[in-house]
Write a protein that holds these residues in place. Structure first.
Motif, PDB file in Angstrom:
ATOM      1  N   GLN A 151       0.861  -1.177   0.000  1.00 48.94           N
ATOM      2  CA  GLN A 151       0.000   0.000   0.000  1.00 48.94           C
ATOM      3  C   GLN A 151       0.896   1.225   0.000  1.00 48.94           C
ATOM      4  OE1 GLN A 151      -3.371  -0.115  -0.126  1.00 48.94           O
ATOM      5  NE2 GLN A 151      -3.153  -2.340  -0.264  1.00 48.94           N
ATOM      6  N   ASP A 209       1.253   5.403   0.312  1.00 48.68           N
ATOM      7  CA  ASP A 209       0.619   6.658   0.712  1.00 48.68           C
ATOM      8  C   ASP A 209       1.578   7.803   0.407  1.00 48.68           C
ATOM      9  OD1 ASP A 209       2.518   6.694   2.747  1.00 48.68           O
ATOM     10  OD2 ASP A 209       1.134   6.035   4.298  1.00 48.68           O
ATOM     11  N   GLN A 210       1.342   8.978   0.979  1.00 53.50           N
ATOM     12  CA  GLN A 210       2.149  10.153   0.646  1.00 53.50           C
ATOM     13  C   GLN A 210       3.607  10.047   1.085  1.00 53.50           C
ATOM     14  OE1 GLN A 210      -0.139  13.170   2.570  1.00 53.50           O
ATOM     15  NE2 GLN A 210      -1.227  13.709   0.690  1.00 53.50           N
TER      16      GLN A 210
END
Length: 187
Positions: A70, A72-73
């Motif tokens: 996964q 994310d930022q």
């Protein structure tokens, strides 16, 4: 294909290998991680703060193949284990400045057209050992580092530095000669 070749030539025992592109505007990274479930992609900002790095073509794999993750930022998360991460990033102003999550053995490889050895133009963070292979490629190795800082230059910039130094040397001689001649006459 290039990342697979990079992984194949990665030195034994290296935890992180960064390879600068021929034009000096991008890099490829291959990083071995052990017993973790996250990896942040971070750069060091102007004031020393950590900021998220923009990376592309992120790939996480182990001996059994690709592993899903996964993103994310700030980084990626995945099942805890031992993995290799590969990704690409951009370089601004011939200055690679990355923050590593742990003290890591790291290598940076520059193409033959780029260099860091002139102390007036190039820079590496402390602990880096610079070596040059028989084809003129510069490599920097750290046994343990928490960040990577490499400021490199091309031959054109080095030529401009020498031209600038020569011009100022001539100006200094022209301006100092009358003073030295007058001083010699007054004795």
């Amino acid at each position: 294909m290039a990342l697979l070749l990079l992984a194949a030539v990665m030195p034994a025992g290296a935890a992180a290998v960064f390879t600068i592109a021929e034009n000096g505007t991008a890099y490829s990274a291959v990083i071995d991680i052990n017993q973790t479930d996250t990896y942040p992609f971070m750069e060091t900002g102007v004031l020393g703060e950590q900021i998220p790095a923009e990376v592309t073509e992120v790939r996480l794999y182990n001996a059994s193949g690709n592993v899903s993750f996964q993103k994310d930022q700030t980084g990626i998360t995945f099942p805890k284990g031992n993995y290799t991460i590969s990704y690409n990033g951009t370089i601004k102003d011939a200055h690679l400045l990355l923050s590593l999550p742990d003290l890591t053995a790291a290598d940076v490889h520059l193409p033959a057209a780029l260099d860091v050895r002139n102390p007036f133009m190039g820079q590496i963070n402390p602990g880096g050992k610079v070596s040059v292979d028989d084809q003129g490629r510069v490599s920097i190795h750290w046994d343990r580092t928490g960040y990577i800082e490499v400021r490199f230059y091309d031959p054109t910039r080095e030529s401009i530095l020498y031209l600038f130094a020569n011009i100022w040397g001539v100006v200094a001689i022209v301006l100092l000669t009358p003073y030295l001649l007058m001083r010699r006459r007054s004795r």
